[in-house]
Design a protein around this motif. Structure first.
Motif, mmCIF file in Angstrom:
data_model
loop_
_atom_site.group_PDB
_atom_site.id
_atom_site.type_symbol
_atom_site.label_atom_id
_atom_site.label_comp_id
_atom_site.label_asym_id
_atom_site.label_seq_id
_atom_site.Cartn_x
_atom_site.Cartn_y
_atom_site.Cartn_z
ATOM 1 N N SER A 87 -8.716 -7.788 -18.221
ATOM 2 C CA SER A 87 -8.862 -7.342 -16.826
ATOM 3 C C SER A 87 -9.644 -8.366 -16.010
ATOM 4 C CB SER A 87 -9.596 -5.998 -16.765
ATOM 5 O OG SER A 87 -8.878 -5.028 -17.458
ATOM 6 N N TYR A 88 -10.737 -8.905 -16.598
ATOM 7 C CA TYR A 88 -11.544 -9.890 -15.874
ATOM 8 C C TYR A 88 -10.721 -11.152 -15.599
ATOM 9 C CZ TYR A 88 -15.389 -7.085 -17.821
ATOM 10 O OH TYR A 88 -16.203 -6.064 -18.198
ATOM 11 N N GLU B 47 -8.020 -10.394 -12.994
ATOM 12 C CA GLU B 47 -8.611 -10.237 -11.648
ATOM 13 C C GLU B 47 -8.840 -11.596 -11.003
ATOM 14 O OE1 GLU B 47 -11.807 -9.805 -8.669
ATOM 15 O OE2 GLU B 47 -11.955 -10.924 -10.525
ATOM 16 N N ILE C 171 -5.356 -13.294 -10.224
ATOM 17 C CA ILE C 171 -4.679 -12.670 -9.073
ATOM 18 C C ILE C 171 -5.346 -13.122 -7.767
ATOM 19 C CG2 ILE C 171 -4.191 -10.456 -7.938
ATOM 20 C CD1 ILE C 171 -4.262 -9.270 -10.900
ATOM 21 N N LYS C 172 -6.669 -13.072 -7.787
ATOM 22 C CA LYS C 172 -7.457 -13.474 -6.609
ATOM 23 C C LYS C 172 -7.133 -14.916 -6.221
ATOM 24 C CE LYS C 172 -11.876 -13.970 -7.426
ATOM 25 N NZ LYS C 172 -13.196 -13.505 -7.884
ATOM 26 N N LYS D 106 -0.639 -7.257 -15.879
ATOM 27 C CA LYS D 106 -1.582 -6.976 -14.784
ATOM 28 C C LYS D 106 -1.288 -7.888 -13.589
ATOM 29 C CE LYS D 106 -5.489 -5.243 -17.430
ATOM 30 N NZ LYS D 106 -4.775 -5.136 -18.703
ATOM 31 N N PRO E 41 -4.344 -3.438 -10.313
ATOM 32 C CA PRO E 41 -4.937 -3.724 -11.625
ATOM 33 C C PRO E 41 -6.137 -4.659 -11.527
ATOM 34 C CG PRO E 41 -2.620 -4.398 -11.546
ATOM 35 C CD PRO E 41 -3.004 -3.987 -10.177
ATOM 36 N N SER E 42 -6.310 -5.267 -10.360
ATOM 37 C CA SER E 42 -7.437 -6.196 -10.222
ATOM 38 C C SER E 42 -8.735 -5.489 -9.844
ATOM 39 C CB SER E 42 -7.097 -7.264 -9.184
ATOM 40 O OG SER E 42 -6.912 -6.678 -7.932
ATOM 41 N N VAL F 55 -11.604 -3.810 -11.033
ATOM 42 C CA VAL F 55 -12.360 -3.569 -12.267
ATOM 43 C C VAL F 55 -13.851 -3.800 -12.016
ATOM 44 C CG1 VAL F 55 -10.557 -4.122 -13.950
ATOM 45 C CG2 VAL F 55 -11.899 -5.963 -12.993
ATOM 46 N N ILE G 200 -16.872 -5.765 -12.810
ATOM 47 C CA ILE G 200 -17.041 -7.112 -13.353
ATOM 48 C C ILE G 200 -18.519 -7.398 -13.619
ATOM 49 C CG2 ILE G 200 -16.701 -9.584 -12.873
ATOM 50 C CD1 ILE G 200 -14.221 -8.639 -11.269
ATOM 51 N N VAL H 295 -10.557 -11.110 -3.023
ATOM 52 C CA VAL H 295 -9.374 -11.126 -2.153
ATOM 53 C C VAL H 295 -8.692 -9.768 -2.267
ATOM 54 C CG1 VAL H 295 -7.148 -12.240 -1.710
ATOM 55 C CG2 VAL H 295 -9.086 -13.617 -2.454
#
Lengths: 197, 142
Positions: A47-48, A51, A54-55, A94, B104-105, B107, B109, B124
């Motif tokens: 997930s990290y 994330e 994607i960003k 994801k 899904p992003s 989370v 952290i 973002v």
């Protein structure tokens, strides 16, 4: 006068002991802060990494440069260079879902490595449709392909164990140029216990 | 100084060594007059963990947009203590109707911030329809 019996108190330690042996299982939020952390790749590590990817991908704006919107992306090989058996879909799915929800990218499931489609039925339907309509034109080719690697690096100093996982991804356009690349590192340390490991 | 006093001083010294280990803080250098223009935004805060707020605090929020039209935010976090702190953050995104936009992003952290360090967290939005956001901070529970 009858004296009160306290013999039942003798059972209390046994009750406490049995109660103590019972396992306590509960649901946890998989994206929350209470998931288990080990030196292996945990579910939250994907997930990290996702994330961050994607960003970076959305901020880069490369998908907006595709000639036709939304852009079409194919999933290429994600090499697992770790000592663990992992399903790389934990990372790619994801990213796919996020890109799909962003409205900027659609992923093709009929184009795959070695001409093997992720969804053979969809490919069959696509071919049948082309045959029935007599449309000899090929399907829309992907604008981008996503490839990458997951690397593991282990180090040890005295009683401290360190494991680093490196997630590398590249987005290549249909001219063979890597238009976006990103790397995410996750490092974990564990200290050796007094007894065992 | 009596023998008893010497022992007492030594006990105090070693106690301090154990309970107050040396802290390493971050020295920062930056341009006196920044050339980049920030777009600071006013914020509303709900503090339920005062202890965390005394350790790690949000000192600035900056917003912009990516080339593709995605809302982009930068959160400036400051460690108010001299020792390293651990916390986790989570950002929720909302559309123009105030509805949560799932992705899904989204989370929690985990982050580590060194003593007196200023850290910038960039995020973002997952869709171009996102207009608002909410940032949550928690002390690491694991």
């Amino acid at each position: 006068m009858k004296t009160p019996s306290y013999s039942y108190l003798l059972y209390l330690p046994f009750v406490a002991l049995i109660g103590g042996c019972a396992t306590h299982t509960r649901y946890v939020e998989p994206t929350g802060p209470r998931t288990i952390v080990t030196t292996e790749i945990n579910i939250q590590d994907f997930s990290y990494a996702a994330e961050d990817m994607i960003k970076s991908l959305l901020a880069s704006g490369v998908v907006d440069k595709a000639p036709q919107q939304p852009a079409v992306m194919a999933i290429s090989r994600i090499v697992n260079n770790t000592t663990q058996q992992i399903d790389t879909d934990l990372l790619t799915k994801k990213i796919r879902v996020a890109l799909n929800q962003s409205g900027k990218v659609l992923t093709t499931t009929t184009v795959g490595i070695g001409n093997v489609a992720e969804d053979p039925l969809a490919k069959g339907i696509q071919q049948e449709k082309e045959f029935q309509t007599g449309k000899g034109e090929p399907q829309r080719l992907p604008d981008f392909s996503l490839s990458g690697k997951i690397i593991e690096k282990r180090d040890r100093l005295d009683d401290v164990h360190q494991v680093a996982y490196v997630f590398q991804l590249s987005l290549t356009n249909n001219e063979g140029l890597a238009v976006w690349e990103e790397e995410k590192q996750i490092a974990k340390q564990a200290k050796k216990g007094l007894i065992g490991w | 100084m009596t023998k008893k006093n010497i022992v007492l001083v030594l006990v105090c010294f070693f106690s301090c060594m154990v309970f107050f280990p040396s802290c390493s803080t971050v020295n920062t250098v930056e341009r006196e007059t920044p050339t980049g223009t920030r777009q600071p935004i006013a914020d509303k805060r709900i503090i339920t963990d005062v202890t965390l707020n005394r350790k790690v605090s949000i000192v600035g929020l900056n917003e912009g947009a990516t080339n593709g039209g995605f809302l982009q935010i930068q959160i400036e976090v400051l460690n108010l203590r001299n020792s390293m702190q651990e916390f986790s953050y989570n950002i929720e995104w909302f559309d123009k109707n105030g509805m949560l936009v799932s992705s899904p992003s989204i989370v929690w952290i985990p982050k580590q911030i060194e003593g007196r360090e200023t850290m910038t967290i960039t995020a973002v939005a997952p869709a171009t329809t996102v207009k608002d956001f909410r940032i949550k901070l928690i002390e690491n529970v694991r």
